[in-house]
Scaffold this active site. Structure first.
Site, PDB file in Angstrom:
ATOM      1  N   GLU A  85     -50.754  34.576  12.163  1.00  0.00           N
ATOM      2  CA  GLU A  85     -49.448  34.281  12.751  1.00  0.00           C
ATOM      3  C   GLU A  85     -48.382  35.207  12.163  1.00  0.00           C
ATOM      4  OE1 GLU A  85     -48.571  29.928  14.211  1.00  0.00           O
ATOM      5  OE2 GLU A  85     -48.632  30.015  12.045  1.00  0.00           O
ATOM      6  N   HIS A 123     -49.001  27.348   6.191  1.00  0.00           N
ATOM      7  CA  HIS A 123     -48.213  27.783   7.351  1.00  0.00           C
ATOM      8  C   HIS A 123     -47.047  28.636   6.857  1.00  0.00           C
ATOM      9  CE1 HIS A 123     -45.523  27.574  10.842  1.00  0.00           C
ATOM     10  NE2 HIS A 123     -46.628  27.333  11.541  1.00  0.00           N
TER      11      HIS A 123
END
Length: 214
Positions: free
Chosen positions: A133, A85
């Protein structure tokens, strides 16, 4: 459509959100899951919600103080894990090792990446899915599918060019059902979101809005 809610370290009640995830998952054709902090995994899994870890380290059993072992995550009730992430970046070799560790523990994997080029590199490591992302949009409420839809389409193409079996999720700024539909229209098979549910006064209502158009 896969809807994965990352609770990060937001000051929410992870059990209450997990119960909302469980209930909404039972009322929709979408697949809805939640990723709490590591310390909350077991409590969240006990609700019956599909539970994911936010991270696992590229390690095996041994002298690894402070790390997150994939087997421990699985024993706590998680069925999958996020890897890389944007708030927990890893070197490429460590992403590869974390994917291998997760597979060893029979955990499903979603590897996050910033852009289509990184998505292609991530897909080559053989995860179950990748999530694009752009970090500048995370937490803004402006979905990447609206701000720059080409990123999503190019990410899908990049992943398929490497491994057609790797699914692509769309993250950053997802907060409404329209955002989920737009992501699907661009070729995404799911969405990764956080604040839209974790910060909501009514997580159930927020989740119902997300899946209503599906």
């Amino acid at each position: 459509m896969f809807v994965l809610v990352n609770l990060k370290t937001y000051p929410c009640d992870p059990v209450a959100v997990a119960e909302a995830v469980r209930d909404v998952n039972e009322s929709t054709d979408a697949r809805v899951a939640v990723a709490p902090q590591a310390a909350h995994l077991e409590r969240v899994a006990e609700t019956g919600a599909e539970t994911w870890a936010q991270h696992v380290d590229p390690i095996d059993y041994g002298s690894n103080t402070g790390h997150t072992l994939a087997e421990t995550v699985a024993e706590a009730g998680a069925v999958g894990t996020l890897i890389n992430h944007s708030e927990q970046r890893l070197k490429l070799a460590d992403v590869d090792g974390a994917v291998e560790a997760a597979e060893r523990a029979d955990l499903e994997t979603v590897v996050c990446a910033n852009n289509p080029a990184q998505i292609g590199a991530a897909a080559a490591l053989g995860p179950d899915a990748v999530a694009v992302e752009p970090p500048e949009l995370i937490g803004t409420g402006t979905p990447v599918s609206q701000a720059d839809p080409d990123i999503v389409e190019d990410a899908v193409e990049a992943a398929q060019a490497v491994d057609a079996d790797v699914s692509v999720l769309c993250g950053a700024g997802i907060s409404t059902g329209d955002d989920v539909v737009a992501a699907g229209d661009l070729g995404s098979e799911g969405v990764l979101l956080a604040s839209g549910v974790a910060k909501a006064d009514d997580p159930t209502a927020a989740l119902e809005d997300l899946v209503a158009p599906l």
